[in-house]
Scaffold this motif. Structure first.
Motif, PDB file in Angstrom:
ATOM      1  N   ARG A   7      -7.731 -32.225  37.152  1.00  0.00           N
ATOM      2  CA  ARG A   7      -6.543 -32.641  37.910  1.00  0.00           C
ATOM      3  C   ARG A   7      -6.799 -32.587  39.415  1.00  0.00           C
ATOM      4  O   ARG A   7      -6.349 -33.458  40.157  1.00  0.00           O
ATOM      5  N   ARG A   8      -7.542 -31.595  39.849  1.00  0.00           N
ATOM      6  CA  ARG A   8      -7.873 -31.504  41.268  1.00  0.00           C
ATOM      7  C   ARG A   8      -8.685 -32.715  41.723  1.00  0.00           C
ATOM      8  O   ARG A   8      -8.447 -33.280  42.792  1.00  0.00           O
ATOM      9  N   GLU A   9      -9.623 -33.136  40.876  1.00  0.00           N
ATOM     10  CA  GLU A   9     -10.423 -34.323  41.205  1.00  0.00           C
ATOM     11  C   GLU A   9      -9.550 -35.579  41.231  1.00  0.00           C
ATOM     12  O   GLU A   9      -9.722 -36.453  42.082  1.00  0.00           O
ATOM     13  N   GLU A  10      -8.620 -35.670  40.286  1.00  0.00           N
ATOM     14  CA  GLU A  10      -7.710 -36.819  40.259  1.00  0.00           C
ATOM     15  C   GLU A  10      -6.864 -36.885  41.527  1.00  0.00           C
ATOM     16  O   GLU A  10      -6.642 -37.972  42.080  1.00  0.00           O
ATOM     17  N   ILE A  18       1.931 -31.952  37.992  1.00  0.00           N
ATOM     18  CA  ILE A  18       2.485 -32.760  36.905  1.00  0.00           C
ATOM     19  C   ILE A  18       3.189 -34.011  37.425  1.00  0.00           C
ATOM     20  O   ILE A  18       3.874 -34.689  36.669  1.00  0.00           O
ATOM     21  N   ALA A  19       2.990 -34.310  38.695  1.00  0.00           N
ATOM     22  CA  ALA A  19       3.670 -35.468  39.288  1.00  0.00           C
ATOM     23  C   ALA A  19       2.925 -36.764  38.976  1.00  0.00           C
ATOM     24  O   ALA A  19       1.722 -36.764  38.680  1.00  0.00           O
ATOM     25  N   ASP A  20       3.652 -37.865  39.047  1.00  0.00           N
ATOM     26  CA  ASP A  20       3.052 -39.182  38.856  1.00  0.00           C
ATOM     27  C   ASP A  20       2.204 -39.521  40.087  1.00  0.00           C
ATOM     28  O   ASP A  20       2.626 -39.325  41.229  1.00  0.00           O
ATOM     29  N   ASP A  21       1.015 -40.064  39.859  1.00  0.00           N
ATOM     30  CA  ASP A  21       0.110 -40.365  40.971  1.00  0.00           C
ATOM     31  C   ASP A  21       0.721 -41.367  41.948  1.00  0.00           C
ATOM     32  O   ASP A  21       0.485 -41.281  43.161  1.00  0.00           O
ATOM     33  N   GLU A  22       1.494 -42.306  41.448  1.00  0.00           N
ATOM     34  CA  GLU A  22       2.124 -43.282  42.334  1.00  0.00           C
ATOM     35  C   GLU A  22       3.136 -42.616  43.255  1.00  0.00           C
ATOM     36  O   GLU A  22       3.254 -42.968  44.434  1.00  0.00           O
ATOM     37  N   ASP A  23       3.865 -41.633  42.731  1.00  0.00           N
ATOM     38  CA  ASP A  23       4.826 -40.907  43.563  1.00  0.00           C
ATOM     39  C   ASP A  23       4.108 -40.103  44.642  1.00  0.00           C
ATOM     40  O   ASP A  23       4.580 -40.021  45.791  1.00  0.00           O
ATOM     41  N   ILE A  24       2.980 -39.511  44.288  1.00  0.00           N
ATOM     42  CA  ILE A  24       2.210 -38.748  45.266  1.00  0.00           C
ATOM     43  C   ILE A  24       1.694 -39.678  46.368  1.00  0.00           C
ATOM     44  O   ILE A  24       1.773 -39.362  47.558  1.00  0.00           O
TER      45      ILE A  24
END
Length: 340
Positions: A125-128, A152-158
């Protein structure tokens, strides 16, 4: 009622947000007339304070006080950020280092590097998350901290949050105006609740939500300085002009370990009691009698509870009389002032 509920409503015409956990009030945010922490000013240096290593600054909201002013002279202009609430009659506390904080990211100008919250321990997850940053921004102009909420957040939201904070940072840092001015206002309670209360919860936004979910009743109980502790003990938390005094009582328990049990119960309950009442500054604990051999265990339990709290509190130490001294950040105004 089991589970978490976030209620967005108003108290006495002020915007407010309540965080309920299993039907009990766990946190409360109420808007005030004072500048909110996080507010960013273009300020003008006014006069140094001899012996304190600080400088009074001119801002649109009155005098501010900045520590560590090496190389600064009266008339200099600089960006500063409000770090907390001022005591009555004192200047607004500010820092020269400005941060742009949102739900998923914190942008840190002049502090380069990409950091992932240590609470995210999953290496994949850290790499993602690092990939999200590099995919969102070609050239990273500032430091970035990915908060624990990213786990646990959506990548698009981040990515959207990151882009928004970087844009805001550029707008503020590229300001070329002059004179005292507010460049960014700190988050109001509803936005602050979205930013910091990130665990899954039911969201209630309808008018009258505070009454329906027992928030108003809980707030009313906070006007009483007494609060109950596990096992029948109780404590009083009473602010004075100089400090906040906390007195622990064993109640009806007359056993040999009554004092120790009451003090350990206080250690667990104290952060919530201070947080809900908006109390900070110097805190002095007048504990129930207990053997000196139990002090280390109590200190460990109290420090653990304070670390889990959202407001920074430093364990200062024990006094010769056996009191405990804490120093707590003035991150909020006292509830009594907001409801008065």
């Amino acid at each position: 009622m089991k589970g978490r509920t976030i209620v967005l409503d108003h108290i006495n015409g002020r915007e407010a947000a309540a965080h309920m956990v299993d039907g009990h009030l766990d946190d409360l945010l109420i808007a005030s007339d004072a500048p909110a922490p996080g507010t960013i000013y273009r300020a003008v240096a006014d006069r140094p304070v001899k012996g304190q290593g600080g400088m009074f600054l001119k801002t649109p909201d009155g005098n501010a006080f900045l520590r560590q002013i090496k190389g600064m002279a009266p008339g200099d202009e600089l960006l500063v950020q409000v770090t907390g609430f001022a005591e009555d009659g004192k200047a607004i506390p500010v820092a020269h280092r400005v941060l742009f904080k949102s739900r998923y990211v914190i942008v840190t100008p002049n502090a380069p590097g990409i950091n992932v919250s240590r609470s995210i321990r999953d290496d994949d997850r850290r790499e993602e998350l690092l990939a999200v940053v590099h995919d969102t921004v070609e050239k990273i102009p500032h430091g970035i901290i990915l908060r624990s909420s990213c786990s646990i957040a959506d990548d698009e939201d981040i990515a959207e949050d990151l882009h928004s904070m970087l844009t805001l940072a550029e707008q503020v840092l590229s300001d070329d105006g002059s004179g005292p001015e507010t460049l960014f206002e700190g988050d109001a309670p509803h936005l602050l609740a979205w930013r910091d209360w990130v665990e899954p919860a039911e969201i209630v936004t309808k008018e009258g939500g505070f009454e329906d979910h027992g928030v108003l009743d809980a707030v009313e109980t906070l006007e009483n300085p007494r609060f109950d502790l596990i096992g029948g003990a109780y404590a009083y938390v009473e602010p004075t002009r100089a400090l906040v005094a906390v007195d622990v009582n064993t109640g009806n328990d007359t056993s040999m370990t009554a004092g120790t049990k009451a003090n350990f119960a206080l250690a667990k309950a104290l952060p919530r009691a201070l947080r809900l009442r908006g109390l900070g500054g110097q805190i002095v604990l007048d504990l129930a009698p207990m053997p000196k051999k139990d002090r280390r265990g109590f200190e460990t339990a109290l420090k653990a509870a304070l670390r889990a709290d959202s407001i920074e509190t430093v364990f200062v130490g024990w006094t010769p009389l056996g009191h405990v001294e804490l120093q707590r950040k003035r991150a909020r105004l006292p509830l009594s002032e907001l409801l008065g």
